[in-house]
Design a protein around this motif. Structure first.
Motif, PDB file in Angstrom:
ATOM      1  N   UNK A  19       0.854  -1.188   0.000  1.00 17.94           N
ATOM      2  CA  UNK A  19       0.000   0.000   0.000  1.00 17.94           C
ATOM      3  C   UNK A  19       0.887   1.235   0.000  1.00 17.94           C
ATOM      4  N   UNK A  20       0.702   2.106  -1.025  1.00 20.96           N
ATOM      5  CA  UNK A  20       1.487   3.346  -1.126  1.00 20.96           C
ATOM      6  C   UNK A  20       0.813   4.410  -0.259  1.00 20.96           C
ATOM      7  N   UNK A  21       1.533   4.891   0.756  1.00 17.55           N
ATOM      8  CA  UNK A  21       0.966   5.886   1.673  1.00 17.55           C
ATOM      9  C   UNK A  21       0.923   7.275   1.059  1.00 17.55           C
ATOM     10  N   UNK A  22       1.758   7.516   0.031  1.00 23.55           N
ATOM     11  CA  UNK A  22       1.766   8.823  -0.635  1.00 23.55           C
ATOM     12  C   UNK A  22       0.562   8.953  -1.562  1.00 23.55           C
ATOM     13  N   UNK A  23       0.342   7.932  -2.403  1.00 24.80           N
ATOM     14  CA  UNK A  23      -0.755   7.960  -3.376  1.00 24.80           C
ATOM     15  C   UNK A  23      -2.045   7.381  -2.815  1.00 24.80           C
ATOM     16  N   UNK A  24      -1.944   6.734  -1.647  1.00 23.28           N
ATOM     17  CA  UNK A  24      -3.096   6.133  -0.986  1.00 23.28           C
ATOM     18  C   UNK A  24      -3.808   5.138  -1.897  1.00 23.28           C
ATOM     19  N   UNK A  25      -3.025   4.157  -2.409  1.00 22.13           N
ATOM     20  CA  UNK A  25      -3.600   3.140  -3.260  1.00 22.13           C
ATOM     21  C   UNK A  25      -2.746   1.880  -3.200  1.00 22.13           C
ATOM     22  N   UNK A  26      -3.353   0.700  -3.448  1.00 23.14           N
ATOM     23  CA  UNK A  26      -2.580  -0.539  -3.464  1.00 23.14           C
ATOM     24  C   UNK A  26      -1.626  -0.578  -4.655  1.00 23.14           C
ATOM     25  N   UNK A  27      -0.444  -1.177  -4.459  1.00 23.98           N
ATOM     26  CA  UNK A  27       0.557  -1.303  -5.520  1.00 23.98           C
ATOM     27  C   UNK A  27       1.173  -2.696  -5.446  1.00 23.98           C
ATOM     28  N   UNK A  28       1.847  -3.074  -6.519  1.00 23.11           N
ATOM     29  CA  UNK A  28       2.558  -4.356  -6.540  1.00 23.11           C
ATOM     30  C   UNK A  28       4.049  -4.109  -6.298  1.00 23.11           C
ATOM     31  N   UNK A  29       4.821  -5.196  -6.237  1.00 24.11           N
ATOM     32  CA  UNK A  29       6.245  -5.032  -5.925  1.00 24.11           C
ATOM     33  C   UNK A  29       7.000  -4.383  -7.079  1.00 24.11           C
ATOM     34  N   UNK A  30       6.519  -4.549  -8.334  1.00 23.41           N
ATOM     35  CA  UNK A  30       7.181  -3.898  -9.470  1.00 23.41           C
ATOM     36  C   UNK A  30       6.987  -2.383  -9.431  1.00 23.41           C
ATOM     37  N   UNK A  31       5.815  -1.936  -8.950  1.00 22.32           N
ATOM     38  CA  UNK A  31       5.580  -0.483  -8.808  1.00 22.32           C
ATOM     39  C   UNK A  31       6.584   0.116  -7.840  1.00 22.32           C
ATOM     40  N   UNK A  32       6.897  -0.610  -6.788  1.00 25.53           N
ATOM     41  CA  UNK A  32       7.832  -0.124  -5.781  1.00 25.53           C
ATOM     42  C   UNK A  32       9.272  -0.201  -6.269  1.00 25.53           C
ATOM     43  N   UNK A  33       9.607  -1.267  -7.014  1.00 23.65           N
ATOM     44  CA  UNK A  33      11.002  -1.463  -7.416  1.00 23.65           C
ATOM     45  C   UNK A  33      11.445  -0.460  -8.473  1.00 23.65           C
ATOM     46  N   UNK A  34      10.643  -0.280  -9.519  1.00 27.68           N
ATOM     47  CA  UNK A  34      11.101   0.615 -10.580  1.00 27.68           C
ATOM     48  C   UNK A  34      10.001   1.390 -11.247  1.00 27.68           C
ATOM     49  N   UNK A  35       8.824   1.374 -10.672  1.00 24.71           N
ATOM     50  CA  UNK A  35       7.700   2.062 -11.287  1.00 24.71           C
ATOM     51  C   UNK A  35       7.494   3.457 -10.747  1.00 24.71           C
ATOM     52  N   UNK A  36       6.263   3.925 -10.863  1.00 25.40           N
ATOM     53  CA  UNK A  36       5.938   5.299 -10.465  1.00 25.40           C
ATOM     54  C   UNK A  36       5.944   5.508  -8.966  1.00 25.40           C
ATOM     55  N   UNK A  37       6.048   4.431  -8.176  1.00 25.93           N
ATOM     56  CA  UNK A  37       6.033   4.549  -6.714  1.00 25.93           C
ATOM     57  C   UNK A  37       7.399   4.205  -6.107  1.00 25.93           C
ATOM     58  N   UNK A  38       8.447   4.267  -6.943  1.00 23.46           N
ATOM     59  CA  UNK A  38       9.770   3.819  -6.499  1.00 23.46           C
ATOM     60  C   UNK A  38      10.270   4.591  -5.283  1.00 23.46           C
ATOM     61  N   UNK A  39      10.029   5.894  -5.238  1.00 21.94           N
ATOM     62  CA  UNK A  39      10.538   6.723  -4.143  1.00 21.94           C
ATOM     63  C   UNK A  39       9.479   7.030  -3.091  1.00 21.94           C
ATOM     64  N   UNK A  40       8.357   6.353  -3.177  1.00 23.45           N
ATOM     65  CA  UNK A  40       7.277   6.607  -2.230  1.00 23.45           C
ATOM     66  C   UNK A  40       7.388   5.687  -1.025  1.00 23.45           C
ATOM     67  N   UNK A  41       6.784   6.128   0.059  1.00 20.35           N
ATOM     68  CA  UNK A  41       6.744   5.300   1.258  1.00 20.35           C
ATOM     69  C   UNK A  41       5.610   4.302   1.121  1.00 20.35           C
ATOM     70  N   UNK A  42       5.947   2.998   1.217  1.00 24.74           N
ATOM     71  CA  UNK A  42       4.934   1.959   1.112  1.00 24.74           C
ATOM     72  C   UNK A  42       4.953   1.111   2.372  1.00 24.74           C
ATOM     73  N   UNK A  43       3.841   0.442   2.624  1.00 29.58           N
ATOM     74  CA  UNK A  43       3.745  -0.467   3.753  1.00 29.58           C
ATOM     75  C   UNK A  43       3.107  -1.761   3.276  1.00 29.58           C
TER      76      UNK A  43
END
Length: 647
Positions: free
Chosen positions: A234-258
């Motif tokens: 879950x991306x706390x910046x965008x407030x939406x569920x994400x997958x591990x690829x979004x966190x690794x190199x996608x649009x949520x790479x620099x966002x705080x996720x939990x």
């Protein structure tokens, strides 16, 4: 409250709903799409967390696509008194520009990347009025709201009142009612058929099953950006569920996720606490509903009373006007009759001269008299008569003036007063979105009486360019009505969380300077303003300038620092003590502009206590002006009457 207590409380809330203490029919308004006004069908979650039907999102995109080619006119500031700002400028074209200059068509199954049709991906959210940019993937980047969809389905079933869901395996006429639905098989079963098709010891026995339903949804949510990946964070910046690829190199790479489990636990606890709080306040809510109903009744009665009084005032005004009209018309009629009488009398006199033309012949015969004593006896009276007639002809003057210039009525001043007539000096206006309005950073509600500034991505990007000693530029918005004479008062509310908001008045010339010379960043010393000096403690007011603004924010109100020559006074502060220049922000603020006296006053609108006043240059048309920086919100009061306004 411990975790176990929280979950117990949550379970009790669910039980209350199941027992019917919170009837499901009462939640119908939460299940209505704000666009089509019907129950949600395949709802999609927008980035702002509001939901809209899939078909409604497509229709909004199509509507914006059609509207985006309409043109407008440029912004201008009228100079007439209390004049309205001209209607729409290039708003729709601006929306097209903001949606991106890329090519393509509306995101749909038939979309081709090489299309030359302008692609419109921005839609207005009907819930919060934000512009939502769906990006390159369009509708496909939105999550389907399966939870809401399931609730709608349960509501439909309850509304159908015991219309049974039949087993998909049994054949008529022995078809049985379903008791379970398999989310993996997407079918409903009676007890016997379920045992038959999901026997113990087989993989099907592990399938997920629920109560009878016709709404089958995927077992897990899949990432809209990476279609083969499950969302597990879950991306706390965008407030939406994400997958591990979004966190690794996608649009949520620099966002705080939990982790999804952590987000689930936190959000469930928050929701349970909120529901518990609402339920615990039921008595208070009922009391407040009663108070509101009383206020509705009082509003209706007081509104009717105010209407009657206003009618009485206008009736008296009409009677006074009618009386004055009758008196003045009577004066004109009397003067006209008097003059006509005088002129008619003069005509009669001259007519008599024509009728007595034998006087000349008679005088000639008298001249033939040779007896001196007889001539003198007759000629004396005759000479007086002829002398009068001669004098009248030599000095002809009409006995009356036909001109009625002294009866010309000048009502221009009275007409102006009537046009400016209002309730207790209150000044009614709305926010203008036609002149200098920043659609990227400011948000107006539908009534145009509330403006909000959101410190979003543009604010953060601008912050990266800020150098030491500079601050980010302020976004200004003005009222849609100008003032060129008289005394006017208006009131508004600044939300306490607002970072920085400037409020006051500004002339049309100053506004054009602000709007047509935008600055991404600006120095505190660049232009003397009348608000918080942003660290420049030696910045102060000159004697008179075409604008006056004070600064409020973070729950405080800042009294401007003034020069020794300025004609300024304040009720609470001396300009020599910076500490006394910071006051608690009132719940509501009032501004009064006395255009003719060239002075502006700032009030606590609840107590009508004057907080600050100063001289202002009113050489042009003045407008209510507001400037916002960072997060902030200003709401106009509805036609406030300043009964206790004193000067």
């Amino acid at each position: 409250m411990s975790d176990s207590e929280d979950m117990t409380e949550f379970a009790s809330i669910v039980e209350r709903i199941e027992r019917g203490e919170v009837p499901i029919k009462n939640i119908e308004r939460e299940l209505i799409c704000p666009i089509c006004k019907e129950l949600f069908t395949h709802p999609l979650i927008l980035p702002c967390q509001h939901s809209i039907c899939h078909k409604c999102v497509r229709e909004l995109l199509m509507l914006n696509h059609e509207d985006s080619f309409d043109a407008g006119s440029e912004c201008s500031l009228p100079g007439s008194p209390r004049s309205r700002v001209p209607s729409p400028s290039m708003e729709r074209l601006d929306r097209l520009v903001r949606s991106g200059g890329s090519r393509g068509s509306i995101s749909s199954p038939g979309w081709r990347r090489g299309s030359v049709t302008p692609r419109i991906t921005t839609i207005p959210c009907p819930g919060c009025q934000h512009d939502i940019d769906l990006g390159e993937r369009g509708i496909s980047m939105l999550f389907r709201n399966f939870t809401l969809e399931s609730i709608v389905e349960r509501y439909r079933q309850a509304a159908r009142a015991a219309v049974a869901i039949m087993c998909n395996i049994c054949k008529p006429p022995q078809q049985q009612e379903a008791t379970k639905s398999c989310m993996d098989c997407k079918a409903s079963y009676c007890n016997e058929c379920f045992k038959l098709h999901h026997p113990w010891g087989t993989p099907k026995a592990q399938h997920e099953y629920v109560g009878p339903t016709t709404n089958f949804r995927p077992k897990v949510l899949m990432c809209p950006e990476h279609e083969m990946e499950k969302v597990n964070m879950y991306c706390e910046v965008c407030r939406r569920p994400v997958c591990h690829l979004c966190k690794l190199g996608g649009s949520h790479a620099n966002h705080k996720v939990t982790s999804m489990s952590s987000a689930y636990k936190i959000l469930k606890e928050k929701l349970a606490k909120s529901i518990h709080y609402l339920i615990s306040k039921e008595d208070q809510v009922r009391t407040q509903i009663t108070e509101i109903e009383q206020l509705i009744s009082q509003t209706e009665e007081n509104g009717q009373l105010a209407e009657r009084k206003a009618n009485e005032h206008f009736e008296r005004l009409f009677e006074t006007l009618q009386e004055r009209k009758s008196e003045m018309l009577r004066s004109i009629e009397q003067s006209r009759n008097r003059r006509l009488d005088q002129l008619k009398t003069q005509v009669e006199e001259y007519q008599g001269m024509l009728e007595n033309s034998g006087l000349v012949g008679y005088a000639q015969e008298v001249l033939k008299e040779t007896d001196q004593s007889c001539f003198v006896q007759t000629a004396k009276q005759l000479h007086i008569r002829i002398q009068k007639a001669t004098e009248t002809l030599r000095t002809f003057h009409p006995s009356a003036d036909p001109c009625f210039d002294e009866f010309v009525l000048d009502t221009s001043r009275e007409e102006t007063l009537i046009k400016e007539m209002c309730f207790g000096g209150a000044f009614g206006f709305l926010f203008s979105d036609k002149c200098g309005f920043s659609t990227e950073r400011l948000i107006l509600n539908k009534r145009c009486d509330t403006v909000e500034s959101v410190a979003g991505m543009p604010f953060l990007l601008a912050a990266e360019r800020v150098q030491t000693g500079s601050y980010i530029g302020i976004d200004y918005i003005i009222g849609d009505t100008g003032i060129s004479q008289g005394r006017h008062y208006w009131a508004f509310k600044v939300e306490p969380y607002s970072y920085m908001v400037k409020v006051g008045v500004a002339s049309d010339s100053k506004l054009l300077e602000w709007f047509h010379n935008p600055r991404g960043t600006s120095s505190p010393r660049y232009d003397h303003d009348s608000g918080h000096d942003s660290g420049s403690e030696d910045t102060c007011y000159e004697l008179s300038q075409p604008f006056t603004l004070i600064t409020v924010g973070m729950g405080k109100l800042f009294i401007p620092k003034v020069s020794s020559s300025s004609s300024v006074s304040t009720a609470n502060a001396s300009s020599g003590d910076p500490g006394n220049r910071v006051l608690p922000m009132p719940q509501r603020l009032g501004v009064c502009l006395d255009y003719d006296a060239c002075r502006v006053y700032f009030y606590d609108a609840d107590t009508m206590r004057c907080l600050y006043e100063r001289q202002v240059d009113c050489s042009g048309t003045m407008y209510p002006a507001f400037g916002l920086m960072g997060s902030g919100k200003v709401q106009l009061e509805e036609f406030i009457t300043a009964k206790r306004l004193t000067f």
